[in-house]
Scaffold this motif. Structure first.
Motif, short mmCIF file in Angstrom:
data_model
loop_
_atom_site.label_atom_id
_atom_site.label_comp_id
_atom_site.label_asym_id
_atom_site.label_seq_id
_atom_site.Cartn_x
_atom_site.Cartn_y
_atom_site.Cartn_z
N TYR A 154 53.62 12.21 55.49
CA TYR A 154 53.61 13.52 54.83
C TYR A 154 52.41 14.33 55.29
O TYR A 154 51.38 13.78 55.70
CB TYR A 154 53.57 13.36 53.30
N CYS A 155 52.56 15.65 55.15
CA CYS A 155 51.45 16.55 55.47
C CYS A 155 50.52 16.74 54.28
O CYS A 155 49.36 17.14 54.46
CB CYS A 155 52.00 17.91 55.92
N SER A 156 51.01 16.46 53.08
CA SER A 156 50.23 16.78 51.88
C SER A 156 50.74 15.99 50.69
O SER A 156 51.84 15.43 50.70
CB SER A 156 50.35 18.28 51.58
N LYS A 157 49.94 15.97 49.62
CA LYS A 157 50.36 15.34 48.38
C LYS A 157 51.56 16.06 47.77
O LYS A 157 52.43 15.43 47.16
CB LYS A 157 49.20 15.32 47.38
N GLU A 158 51.60 17.41 47.93
CA GLU A 158 52.71 18.18 47.38
C GLU A 158 54.03 17.71 47.97
O GLU A 158 55.01 17.50 47.25
CB GLU A 158 52.52 19.67 47.67
N HIS A 159 54.06 17.50 49.29
CA HIS A 159 55.32 17.11 49.91
C HIS A 159 55.63 15.63 49.67
O HIS A 159 56.81 15.25 49.60
CB HIS A 159 55.27 17.42 51.41
N GLN A 160 54.63 14.82 49.53
CA GLN A 160 54.89 13.42 49.19
C GLN A 160 55.49 13.33 47.80
O GLN A 160 56.46 12.58 47.57
CB GLN A 160 53.61 12.60 49.26
N SER A 161 54.95 14.07 46.86
CA SER A 161 55.47 14.07 45.50
C SER A 161 56.90 14.60 45.46
O SER A 161 57.76 14.06 44.76
CB SER A 161 54.56 14.91 44.60
N LEU A 162 57.16 15.65 46.23
CA LEU A 162 58.50 16.24 46.27
C LEU A 162 59.51 15.24 46.82
O LEU A 162 60.61 15.06 46.26
CB LEU A 162 58.47 17.51 47.13
N ASP A 163 59.16 14.55 47.89
CA ASP A 163 60.07 13.59 48.50
C ASP A 163 60.30 12.38 47.59
O ASP A 163 61.41 11.84 47.53
CB ASP A 163 59.50 13.13 49.85
N TRP A 164 59.26 11.99 46.87
CA TRP A 164 59.39 10.85 45.95
C TRP A 164 60.39 11.16 44.84
O TRP A 164 61.26 10.35 44.52
CB TRP A 164 58.02 10.53 45.35
N ARG A 165 60.30 12.37 44.29
CA ARG A 165 61.20 12.77 43.21
C ARG A 165 62.65 12.90 43.69
O ARG A 165 63.57 12.64 42.93
CB ARG A 165 60.75 14.09 42.59
N LEU A 166 62.83 13.32 44.94
CA LEU A 166 64.17 13.63 45.43
C LEU A 166 64.82 12.51 46.23
O LEU A 166 65.80 12.74 46.93
CB LEU A 166 64.12 14.91 46.28
N GLY A 167 64.28 11.30 46.14
CA GLY A 167 65.01 10.21 46.76
C GLY A 167 64.21 9.11 47.38
O GLY A 167 64.70 7.98 47.51
N HIS A 168 62.96 9.38 47.80
CA HIS A 168 62.22 8.32 48.46
C HIS A 168 61.88 7.18 47.50
O HIS A 168 61.72 6.03 47.93
CB HIS A 168 60.93 8.85 49.10
N LYS A 169 61.82 7.47 46.23
CA LYS A 169 61.55 6.42 45.25
C LYS A 169 62.62 5.32 45.35
O LYS A 169 62.30 4.12 45.25
CB LYS A 169 61.54 7.02 43.84
N GLN A 170 63.86 5.72 45.56
CA GLN A 170 64.94 4.74 45.68
C GLN A 170 65.05 4.18 47.10
O GLN A 170 65.41 3.02 47.30
CB GLN A 170 66.29 5.37 45.29
N ALA A 171 64.74 5.02 48.12
CA ALA A 171 64.92 4.61 49.52
C ALA A 171 63.70 3.93 50.11
O ALA A 171 63.75 3.47 51.25
CB ALA A 171 65.28 5.83 50.37
N CYS A 172 62.63 3.85 49.36
CA CYS A 172 61.37 3.35 49.89
C CYS A 172 61.51 1.95 50.48
O CYS A 172 60.89 1.63 51.49
CB CYS A 172 60.30 3.34 48.79
N ALA A 173 62.34 1.10 49.87
CA ALA A 173 62.49 -0.27 50.35
C ALA A 173 63.37 -0.36 51.58
O ALA A 173 63.36 -1.38 52.28
CB ALA A 173 63.08 -1.14 49.24
N GLN A 174 64.12 0.70 51.91
CA GLN A 174 65.02 0.69 53.06
C GLN A 174 64.28 1.18 54.30
O GLN A 174 64.62 2.20 54.89
CB GLN A 174 66.24 1.55 52.78
#
Length: 306
Positions: A154-174
């Motif tokens: 990520y470029c920033s905390k804002e974009h990391q947080s956005l991606d986490w909320r919109l799917g990376h939380k579930q896809a992180c293990a893949q």
């Protein structure tokens, strides 16, 4: 303003295009989506791509492939324009120039193929040939990474947080399939190719006749005091604009604000807006190595132009 002996203007038309035509190796001019970076090294970092007004990450607006004939060090040359689209700011703009010789570390010496590649997948490319990682949200330099999977950048905390909320939380293990699980973050502009065409020669007598009919058509509806006021306020900018109108009279939809329709940026006061965007670059297009140099972009709002 171009001199009378200058070459014809080049006009850009946005058109839908397959994703492979908008990749870096095709040297595209394009609007929206993620940047198709020219040099894979020396990308502008998060501080350079932060809005100079509100400090939030800016979105990629467009890029124009603009090589310089006769310049070996600028055989490939591209301008990248970014804008803030975070309300209520939506004001910041930044533009960068990058150029490469024909023989470089990233692309073939030969022109790219006009045929589509055998693989036609829609995977998002988030790592450049140089090894640099790109942000999953905006496609810009991504020096930060997920502390859990160490694969998402990520470029920033804002974009990391956005991606986490919109799917990376579930896809992180893949971790083997991250590039195929990038969600729509509603941050990028719609993506189109910019097709460059040279203006046709405008016949002077046609332009004169068109201008005359326009003036006559307007005079019948104007009061004498209004006409006097208009005449008093005629300025150099008016004359330049009239010459610009003449140049684009064959293709009136090429006026820059029309691009806003394609970007779906129509929320008054809550989305990017402009009357004119003008980019100024180093007159000598100084050699950069493989890095990106920030240039100057000037915005005139519609209210200022009125």
């Amino acid at each position: 303003m171009a001199s009378p002996s200058a070459g014809p203007a080049e006009l850009g038309f946005v058109e839908a295009a397959p994703s492979w035509r908008l990749r870096s190796e095709q040297f595209p001019s394009k609007v929206g989506g993620r940047p198709a970076w020219l040099s894979a090294a020396g990308l502008p970092g998060p501080p350079e791509l932060a809005c100079p007004l509100c400090g939030r990450p800016m979105a990629f607006l467009l890029q124009v492939y603009a090589p310089l004939p006769g310049r070996a060090d600028a055989f490939h040359r591209c301008l990248f324009l970014f804008c803030c689209r975070t309300p209520p700011c939506c004001c910041g703009l930044r533009v960068f120039r990058n150029q490469l010789p024909r023989r470089n570390d990233f692309y073939s010496y030969e022109p790219p193929s006009e045929d589509p590649p055998s693989e036609t997948g829609e995977s998002v490319y988030l790592q450049l040939k140089s090894g640099a990682h790109l942000c999953r949200v905006c496609g810009c330099s991504g020096p930060k990474r997920c502390s859990r999977c160490h694969k998402a950048h990520y470029c920033s905390k804002e974009h990391q947080s956005l991606d986490w909320r919109l799917g990376h939380k579930q896809a992180c293990a893949q971790t083997d399939n991250l590039d195929n699980t990038v969600p729509d973050h509603n941050f990028l502009f719609p993506e189109f190719e910019i097709v460059i065409e040279t203006e046709d020669e405008i016949m002077p007598e046609v332009v004169e006749r068109d201008n005359e009919s326009e003036i006559i058509g307007g005079m019948g509806e104007a009061h004498e005091e209004d006409l006097e006021s208009m005449a008093k306020h005629e300025s150099k900018e008016d004359k330049i604009f009239q010459k610009f109108k003449t140049k684009i009279s064959l293709e009136p939809e090429q006026v820059m604000p029309q691009l806003l329709n394609y970007l779906k940026a129509d929320r008054l006061g809550r989305s990017v807006d402009w009357g004119v965007l003008a980019v100024f670059t180093c007159a000598e297009s100084c050699e950069l190595g493989t890095g990106y140099a920030e240039e100057f972009v000037w915005k005139q709002d519609i209210t200022d132009a009125a």
